[in-house]
Design an enzyme around this catalytic site. Sequence first.
Site, short mmCIF file in Angstrom:
data_model
loop_
_atom_site.label_atom_id
_atom_site.label_comp_id
_atom_site.label_asym_id
_atom_site.label_seq_id
_atom_site.Cartn_x
_atom_site.Cartn_y
_atom_site.Cartn_z
CG LEU A 74 -1.79 1.21 1.41
CD1 LEU A 74 -2.81 1.30 0.28
CD2 LEU A 74 -2.52 1.17 2.75
CB SER B 297 1.15 -6.96 5.27
OG SER B 297 2.15 -7.75 5.81
CB SER B 298 -1.13 -3.70 1.62
OG SER B 298 -0.09 -2.95 2.18
CD1 TRP C 2 -2.48 -11.18 1.70
CD2 TRP C 2 -1.62 -12.33 3.43
NE1 TRP C 2 -1.71 -12.21 1.19
CE2 TRP C 2 -1.17 -12.93 2.22
CE3 TRP C 2 -1.20 -12.87 4.63
CZ2 TRP C 2 -0.33 -14.04 2.20
CZ3 TRP C 2 -0.36 -13.99 4.61
CH2 TRP C 2 0.06 -14.57 3.41
CD GLN D 299 -8.94 -11.52 7.65
OE1 GLN D 299 -9.54 -11.48 8.72
NE2 GLN D 299 -8.49 -12.64 7.13
N GLY D 300 -9.59 -6.05 8.32
CA GLY D 300 -10.47 -5.16 9.08
C GLY D 300 -10.83 -3.92 8.30
CD GLU E 5 -10.69 -3.59 13.38
OE1 GLU E 5 -9.52 -3.28 13.68
OE2 GLU E 5 -10.98 -4.10 12.29
CG HIS F 38 -4.20 -10.55 15.33
ND1 HIS F 38 -5.30 -11.24 15.76
CD2 HIS F 38 -4.68 -9.45 14.69
CE1 HIS F 38 -6.40 -10.60 15.39
NE2 HIS F 38 -6.04 -9.50 14.74
NE ARG G 243 -5.20 -6.13 17.01
CZ ARG G 243 -5.09 -5.86 15.74
NH1 ARG G 243 -3.91 -5.65 15.22
NH2 ARG G 243 -6.14 -5.79 14.98
CG HIS H 2 -1.09 -8.80 13.22
ND1 HIS H 2 -1.52 -9.47 12.09
CD2 HIS H 2 -1.85 -7.68 13.31
CE1 HIS H 2 -2.50 -8.77 11.53
NE2 HIS H 2 -2.72 -7.68 12.23
CD GLU I 91 3.83 -4.07 9.70
OE1 GLU I 91 2.89 -4.26 8.89
OE2 GLU I 91 4.21 -4.91 10.52
NE ARG J 220 -1.50 -2.42 14.00
CZ ARG J 220 -2.26 -3.04 13.08
NH1 ARG J 220 -2.62 -2.41 11.99
NH2 ARG J 220 -2.63 -4.28 13.25
C1 FAD Z 1 -3.22 -10.66 7.84
C2 FAD Z 1 -3.08 -9.19 8.11
C3 FAD Z 1 -4.20 -8.40 8.34
C4 FAD Z 1 -4.08 -7.04 8.60
N1 FAD Z 1 -5.21 -6.30 8.77
C5 FAD Z 1 -5.09 -4.95 8.90
C6 FAD Z 1 -6.25 -4.12 8.94
O1 FAD Z 1 -7.38 -4.59 8.84
N2 FAD Z 1 -6.06 -2.78 9.09
C7 FAD Z 1 -4.83 -2.21 9.21
O2 FAD Z 1 -4.72 -1.00 9.35
N3 FAD Z 1 -3.72 -2.98 9.13
C8 FAD Z 1 -3.82 -4.32 8.97
N4 FAD Z 1 -2.69 -5.08 8.89
C9 FAD Z 1 -1.39 -4.39 8.85
C10 FAD Z 1 -1.22 -3.73 7.49
O3 FAD Z 1 -1.70 -4.62 6.49
C11 FAD Z 1 0.23 -3.39 7.21
O4 FAD Z 1 0.78 -2.69 8.27
C12 FAD Z 1 0.34 -2.54 5.95
O5 FAD Z 1 -0.32 -3.20 4.89
C13 FAD Z 1 1.78 -2.30 5.60
O6 FAD Z 1 1.85 -1.74 4.32
P1 FAD Z 1 3.27 -1.54 3.67
O7 FAD Z 1 3.04 -0.95 2.33
O8 FAD Z 1 4.16 -0.86 4.61
O9 FAD Z 1 3.87 -3.03 3.56
P2 FAD Z 1 3.36 -4.31 2.76
O10 FAD Z 1 1.98 -4.18 2.29
O11 FAD Z 1 3.70 -5.49 3.59
O12 FAD Z 1 4.28 -4.30 1.47
C14 FAD Z 1 5.66 -4.51 1.57
C15 FAD Z 1 6.20 -4.72 0.19
O13 FAD Z 1 7.62 -4.76 0.24
C16 FAD Z 1 8.08 -5.88 -0.46
N5 FAD Z 1 9.41 -6.25 0.04
C17 FAD Z 1 9.75 -6.86 1.19
N6 FAD Z 1 11.08 -6.99 1.27
C18 FAD Z 1 11.59 -6.43 0.13
C19 FAD Z 1 12.90 -6.27 -0.38
N7 FAD Z 1 13.97 -6.71 0.28
N8 FAD Z 1 13.06 -5.66 -1.58
C20 FAD Z 1 11.97 -5.22 -2.28
N9 FAD Z 1 10.70 -5.35 -1.84
C21 FAD Z 1 10.53 -5.94 -0.64
C22 FAD Z 1 7.00 -6.91 -0.29
O14 FAD Z 1 7.08 -7.93 -1.26
C23 FAD Z 1 5.77 -6.03 -0.44
O15 FAD Z 1 5.51 -5.79 -1.80
C24 FAD Z 1 -2.79 -6.45 8.64
C25 FAD Z 1 -1.66 -7.23 8.41
C26 FAD Z 1 -1.79 -8.58 8.14
C27 FAD Z 1 -0.56 -9.40 7.88
#
Ligand code: FAD
Length: 518
Positions: free
Chosen positions: A14, A41-42, A44, A46-47, A113, A231, A277, A336, A360, A371
């Site tokens: 995201l 993770s993004s 995945w 759910q909430g 939540e 979680h 949590r 989580h 993240e 969080r």
């Molecule tokens: C099952 C689950 C449910 C969740 N539900 C919620 C929710 O309902 N509401 C909420 O606010 N948060 C939720 N979270 C947390 C939230 O999803 C994450 O904090 C958020 O999506 C993080 O976004 P991001 O873009 O930082 O990372 P991510 O979406 O995890 O994306 C990281 C990206 O970096 C890439 N990457 C990793 N290492 C490397 C590397 N070395 N080189 C290049 N690319 C790399 C990965 O492949 C991925 O594309 C949930 C998390 C999980 C796991």
Amino acid sequence: MIRTDRIVIVGAGLGALYAALELAPRPVLMISPEALGDGASSAWAQGGVAAAMAASDSPEAHATDTVKAGAGTVDAEVAAMVTRVARDHILDLTSLGTPFDRDDKGGYVMSREAAHSAARVVRVQGDQAGKQIMETLIAALRDTPSVQVIEGALATRLESEGDRVTGVWITSAHTPSGEVLIEAPAVLLAGGGSGGLYAHTTNPPRIRGQVIGMAARAGALMADPEFVQFHPTGFDIGEDPAPLATEALRGEGAVLINKAGERFMLNVHPDAELAPRDIVARAIFAETQAGNRPMLDTCAALGARVLTMFPSVAETCARAGIDPVADPIPVAVAAHYHMGGIAANQAGRTSLGGLWVCGEASSTGLHGANRLASNGLLEALVYARNAAGDIAGTLPLTEAAPVTIRFPDGGSTPDPDAVADLRQTMTTHVGVRRTATGLKTALATIARLEADHAHDPSFLNMTSTATLIAAAALAREESRGGHWRDDFPNANPDLAHRTLIHLPDALAIRAAAAKDTA
Ligand SMILES: Cc1cc2nc3c(=O)[nH]c(=O)nc-3n(C[C@H](O)[C@H](O)[C@H](O)COP(=O)(O)OP(=O)(O)OC[C@H]3O[C@@H](n4cnc5c(N)ncnc54)[C@H](O)[C@@H]3O)c2cc1C
């Protein structure tokens, strides 16, 4: 070596997608280990996304809940800024086409939540928020010619000159290959958190603290690495990663019971299943340890509605042979969310020139020690925009040709046995309940694994992040939020501040611990 005027974004979740769209028409090169949209993770989540959208709610109330959940170490200015702009981001995602659930009058349907004083989480088709938001952004990105995506590539390390990052080394994500250096005017790290460093996790397999470790190895300041959120309700069905039974189920009235049918949370906290949590996670962990088989019972609260309101949960139940309409779902605690990460200011700037972070992988001060549910996606949105704006403000608007990458022969991929050993060590000794003895054992094991696999940069990124988590956990001699020490079970008011640490400090703690355990 490749030199480009494109802004390099590491990751494709995201934070990365939203920042790339914000940066348009500035040319961007996005490094995505998998096909765009996979492995984050993004997708995945759910909430949903926390935002004060209801007339009866306010950003101030949202900020107050965020500060309270964070157990004394949230940066109140950051909480005020993020909650104030939350609404704008939801409206912008809506205009991009995200099909948020709406009521008859067109208002946003809000889920309740844990630790939120109001129903405040906007959702999509029940538990499909992450998937739908990502699909919306990917569609927008496909129409944005300024963004070049390199799929199947993984960042391994940063290149710097003094305190300034000048580029990123990448390699093939799936087969061993040599590295290629991409020199760029700005690098935005959006590589996600560290949950996958634990054997029991809800995070996708790629999310193993690699980007955090890479920045630490380049000398960036880290913040709050010891604060990991576990979680309470990962499905306990033997899958790795553990599928999630979203907290929104408890928001809808689902209850936690043990094998004797007791609602054990009633004796633990006045908010019972909707307690913060960390408190629910420790209670579930205790039931598991005691052999009491904790379970989430959705039957009375949701009946057959669980199948339509929570399609991901229903799908997992079907796969595991569980009928959630009639039977409770076995649950266990799983790593989580990482509150800690690369220290970032409100513009997403790190301590190193040329390097920004969002999502993240960052630690902005929003989450403190714990969080607040659904503030993760929100933080990724807000800091992606802030970082993109800051980067755009520092660079002239240029054009840049697409980049062509050919990986040389050579290289390695992390040894799966070493990764498994590292993950089990983290779950056993750096998990829900921690002690000095366990943390020292973990640090000694991490040091041994690192020495045995020092040739592999991806593995070094993982061990660096693991070291930061365990060393900071050892140094924090108190219990606070997601960080629980059996040997220091109370919060110490003198320690109600964030941890700021560089990797060499963590390595010094590790060296001393290894001596103690020798
Ligand atoms: C099952 C689950 C449910 C969740 N539900 C919620 C929710 O309902 N509401 C909420 O606010 N948060 C939720 N979270 C947390 C939230 O999803 C994450 O904090 C958020 O999506 C993080 O976004 P991001 O873009 O930082 O990372 P991510 O979406 O995890 O994306 C990281 C990206 O970096 C890439 N990457 C990793 N290492 C490397 C590397 N070395 N080189 C290049 N690319 C790399 C990965 O492949 C991925 O594309 C949930 C998390 C999980 C796991």
